[in-house]
Design a protein around this motif. Structure first.
Motif, PDB file in Angstrom:
ATOM      1  N   VAL A  26       0.820  -1.213   0.000  1.00 13.74           N
ATOM      2  CA  VAL A  26       0.000   0.000   0.000  1.00 13.74           C
ATOM      3  C   VAL A  26       0.855   1.265   0.000  1.00 13.74           C
ATOM      4  O   VAL A  26       0.670   2.142  -0.852  1.00 13.74           O
ATOM      5  CB  VAL A  26      -0.988  -0.014   1.179  1.00 13.74           C
ATOM      6  N   PRO A  27       1.823   1.424   0.930  1.00 10.09           N
ATOM      7  CA  PRO A  27       2.625   2.657   0.889  1.00 10.09           C
ATOM      8  C   PRO A  27       3.450   2.804  -0.380  1.00 10.09           C
ATOM      9  O   PRO A  27       3.622   3.918  -0.885  1.00 10.09           O
ATOM     10  CB  PRO A  27       3.529   2.552   2.130  1.00 10.09           C
ATOM     11  N   VAL A  28       3.957   1.704  -0.935  1.00 10.50           N
ATOM     12  CA  VAL A  28       4.757   1.805  -2.163  1.00 10.50           C
ATOM     13  C   VAL A  28       3.881   2.233  -3.340  1.00 10.50           C
ATOM     14  O   VAL A  28       4.254   3.117  -4.126  1.00 10.50           O
ATOM     15  CB  VAL A  28       5.460   0.463  -2.459  1.00 10.50           C
ATOM     16  N   LEU A  29       2.705   1.631  -3.466  1.00  8.29           N
ATOM     17  CA  LEU A  29       1.808   2.015  -4.558  1.00  8.29           C
ATOM     18  C   LEU A  29       1.311   3.446  -4.378  1.00  8.29           C
ATOM     19  O   LEU A  29       1.178   4.198  -5.359  1.00  8.29           O
ATOM     20  CB  LEU A  29       0.628   1.049  -4.637  1.00  8.29           C
ATOM     21  N   ALA A  30       1.036   3.837  -3.134  1.00  7.07           N
ATOM     22  CA  ALA A  30       0.622   5.222  -2.891  1.00  7.07           C
ATOM     23  C   ALA A  30       1.750   6.193  -3.240  1.00  7.07           C
ATOM     24  O   ALA A  30       1.511   7.259  -3.818  1.00  7.07           O
ATOM     25  CB  ALA A  30       0.207   5.392  -1.428  1.00  7.07           C
ATOM     26  N   PHE A  31       2.991   5.818  -2.912  1.00  8.22           N
ATOM     27  CA  PHE A  31       4.126   6.672  -3.266  1.00  8.22           C
ATOM     28  C   PHE A  31       4.273   6.787  -4.785  1.00  8.22           C
ATOM     29  O   PHE A  31       4.546   7.867  -5.315  1.00  8.22           O
ATOM     30  CB  PHE A  31       5.412   6.117  -2.656  1.00  8.22           C
ATOM     31  N   ALA A  32       4.069   5.674  -5.488  1.00 14.84           N
ATOM     32  CA  ALA A  32       4.126   5.723  -6.954  1.00 14.84           C
ATOM     33  C   ALA A  32       3.031   6.635  -7.499  1.00 14.84           C
ATOM     34  O   ALA A  32       3.266   7.425  -8.428  1.00 14.84           O
ATOM     35  CB  ALA A  32       3.983   4.315  -7.530  1.00 14.84           C
ATOM     36  N   GLY A  33       1.828   6.548  -6.904  1.00  7.58           N
ATOM     37  CA  GLY A  33       0.739   7.425  -7.336  1.00  7.58           C
ATOM     38  C   GLY A  33       1.040   8.891  -7.082  1.00  7.58           C
ATOM     39  O   GLY A  33       0.775   9.750  -7.927  1.00  7.58           O
ATOM     40  N   ILE A  34       1.594   9.181  -5.909  1.00  2.99           N
ATOM     41  CA  ILE A  34       1.958  10.558  -5.590  1.00  2.99           C
ATOM     42  C   ILE A  34       3.041  11.060  -6.540  1.00  2.99           C
ATOM     43  O   ILE A  34       3.010  12.205  -7.005  1.00  2.99           O
ATOM     44  CB  ILE A  34       2.424  10.650  -4.126  1.00  2.99           C
ATOM     45  N   THR A  35       4.005  10.188  -6.866  1.00  6.69           N
ATOM     46  CA  THR A  35       5.099  10.582  -7.759  1.00  6.69           C
ATOM     47  C   THR A  35       4.583  11.002  -9.123  1.00  6.69           C
ATOM     48  O   THR A  35       4.978  12.048  -9.666  1.00  6.69           O
ATOM     49  CB  THR A  35       6.093   9.415  -7.911  1.00  6.69           C
TER      50      THR A  35
END
Length: 604
Positions: A26-35
């Motif tokens: 979840v945090p990795v995918l959210a970070f990718a989305g934010i990026t």
């Protein structure tokens, strides 16, 4: 070995997805989305200086912003469909790689055309949002899915909001090209984290990629947005403007006809025509308009000099900090959305979010005379947009089959991207053509700012009306997270043989049965067959017998996905439906030998 019942197993064993939640998906995918979302507002702090920096006029400079949004609009259904066909993790990494390429292209140029190309490549990475949502649906247990999807969906706004102060700090104290080196670094970091933490999902949709559909969609959107952006310069009744609008309508109409006739469309327009999907997507356009309007207006209002009589005279960094609560508030309301949606349904949370956005823009019409007032506007709009963005994927996913998750959420993100790109074009045009001259330069006027807020308010009110006509929340059956099917349990109680015992499993009621075979008809024994309901929950799991036969009971009639997997074979997923007639639906699954297994056989 006989299978154990649900009661005999721990939750971790009964749902294999449960063990993955601690790996940082979840945090990795959210970070990718934010990026990737950062790309939308990366240049907002320097937007008023772009004509000078790129040696062009304001209307042409608008395309440096619009190209990113337009490319994002085109890429979302494309990457969603490619993810369904070829693997979502693989396509997520490809999206991020394209973004890094675009960032480096922009970092080394001052040429307008090359800059627009690089910005378009940056925007193409917006396909990461539907891909991330699809991975979450495939990998996470259902009880964690709602809040995770809300966080991923709201990452579009969170990244856009949080990018403003950071980008302003960089642009104020270094060369503005440093912004692109920073975005490239974020992309590389997101790729590395994805490789380490995100597994490839086994679900694959049948079919092929629709190249003509992708080209038609891109051409139609470009033809539509180009005259919107340049209409004031060319004249709204000029042959160029009217001709391009007519061409856009013709291309999009032909595209729609082609998609309806295609056996593997990029966008399933028949599914889109469902009431809940259509209304949600139309409301998504309005939310996209609302989000980007504030990102264009507030930073410019804050940075304009006080000598204009309405500018607030703040530095880039202070302007970014005043708008930052937009993204922070969106991030904070994601957990609140999960509670609201669980209790009242995503329709209510969407309507509440739209109402808060309308209040924020309405208040903004009279709160533009001090920096603290812009903070109030940002907080209100962030809360509303966060609730709205978080509600949209839940509404879509509840209305489509599991195998179409990537394409459906990609289409929904497309609708939001159409809203943001349309907002960029229209509001950019409004601000450019209501500008006033201050010395040698033209700056946006207060009338232009207020007109922009009124456009956003009108869009949100339309979205609120559309959301009101969404179907009421339907009570979904609780997910049946079993290590064996309901039919297995019934068979045990009656003393009947189980799948894997050499005799096909009889069904106590309606469901699915058939064989798992290779392409040449060779049975695959010991294969896992999983039944997935339309909410993404596991409704049953069993194994095939020595002759490749399986049987799974279904909790109710409707649409499902049957996923087959076995050691040495590539996993496959098949859409399946049955009418709950009391008779099983015969469905065979075909598995192909994995590439790795094939290479091993060749070497031996």
């Amino acid at each position: 070995m006989p299978q154990t019942t649900h009661e005999q197993q721990s939750p971790e064993l009964s749902d294999p997805r449960m063990s993955r939640t601690g790996r940082g998906i979840v945090p990795v995918l959210a970070f990718a989305g934010i990026t990737v979302a950062v790309m939308q507002t990366l240049l907002v702090p320097v937007i008023k200086d772009l004509p000078t920096l790129l040696h062009t006029d304001p209307s042409n400079a608008t395309w440096v912003m619009t190209a990113t949004l337009l490319a994002g609009a085109v890429s979302t259904p494309i990457m969603g469909r490619l993810g369904d066909l070829n693997g979502k993790r693989r396509m997520l990494l490809a999206s991020l790689a394209v973004m890094v390429t675009g960032s480096l292209t922009c970092a080394f140029t001052d040429d307008l055309v090359i800059m627009i190309v690089g910005r378009a490549l940056q925007g193409f990475a917006m396909g990461a949002i539907p891909l991330g949502i699809g991975i979450m649906r495939d990998e996470l247990p259902r009880e964690k899915l709602g809040s995770a999807m809300a966080l991923m969906s709201s990452s579009i706004g969170v990244g856009g909001g949080l990018a403003l102060p950071g980008a302003a700090l960089v642009a104020q104290h270094t060369d503005w090209h440093t912004l692109f080196f920073g975005s490239a670094g974020l992309g590389v970091l997101a790729m590395g984290l994805t490789v380490l933490a995100v597994p490839e999902t086994p679900l694959r949709a049948p079919g092929r990629f629709d190249v003509i559909g992708a080209l038609g969609l891109a051409a139609g959107l470009v033809l539509l947005l180009l005259p919107v952006t340049k209409g004031s310069d060319w004249g709204w009744t000029s042959p160029a403007t009217l001709g391009l609008i007519a061409a856009a309508l013709v291309v999009l109409l032909l595209w729609g006809v082609f998609e309806l006739r295609s056996d593997a469309p990029l966008v399933d327009l028949r599914t889109t025509a469902r009431r809940e999907v259509l209304l949600t997507n139309l409301a998504s356009i309005m939310v996209g308009v609302a989000f980007y309007a504030v990102s264009l207006v507030l930073p410019q209002l804050l940075q304009l000099p006080r000598s204009t009589g309405y500018g607030l005279g703040q530095s880039m960094v202070v302007a970014g900090l005043c708008v930052a609560p937009l993204g922070l508030t969106m991030m904070l309301v994601a957990p609140l959305y999960a509670r609201l949606s669980a209790r009242y349904g995503p329709k209510v949370s969407l309507m509440l979010g739209l109402l808060i956005i309308a209040i924020g823009y309405g208040a903004g019409l009279g709160l533009m005379s001090a920096a603290w007032q812009t903070v109030v506007i940002a907080v209100l709009l962030g809360a509303g947009i966060g609730l709205a963005y978080s509600s949209l994927p839940a509404l879509i996913i509840g209305a489509v089959d599991a195998s179409a998750t990537g394409a459906a959420t990609g289409l929904n993100t497309l609708m939001r991207s159409i809203g943001t790109s349309g907002s960029s074009a229209v509001i950019g045009m409004v601000l450019a053509h209501t500008s006033v001259r201050t010395g040698p330069v033209a700056v946006p006027s207060m009338a232009g700012f207020r007109t922009s807020f009124m456009i956003a308010t009108g869009a949100v009110l339309i979205g609120l009306v559309l959301a009101a006509f969404l179907p009421a929340q339907r009570s979904a059956a609780a997910p049946v997270l079993l290590a064996s099917s309901a039919g297995d349990a019934a068979a045990r109680m009656s003393g009947l043989p189980l799948a894997g015992s050499g005799t096909p499993l009889p069904l106590a009621g309606s469901g699915f049965r058939g064989r798992v075979v290779e392409a040449d008809g060779t049975p695959v024994s010991g294969a896992n067959v999983t039944l997935i309901d339309r909410q993404g929950g596991q409704a049953g799991l069993t194994t095939t017998d020595a002759e490749g036969r399986y049987a799974l009971a279904a909790p109710a009639g409707g649409s499902f996905v049957l996923a087959g997997s076995a050691a040495g074979y590539a996993p496959r997923a098949y859409p399946a439906a049955h009418p709950a007639t009391g008779r099983p639906t015969e469905t065979d699954l075909v598995l192909t030998v994995s590439a790795r297994e094939r290479r091993t056989s060749l070497r031996s």
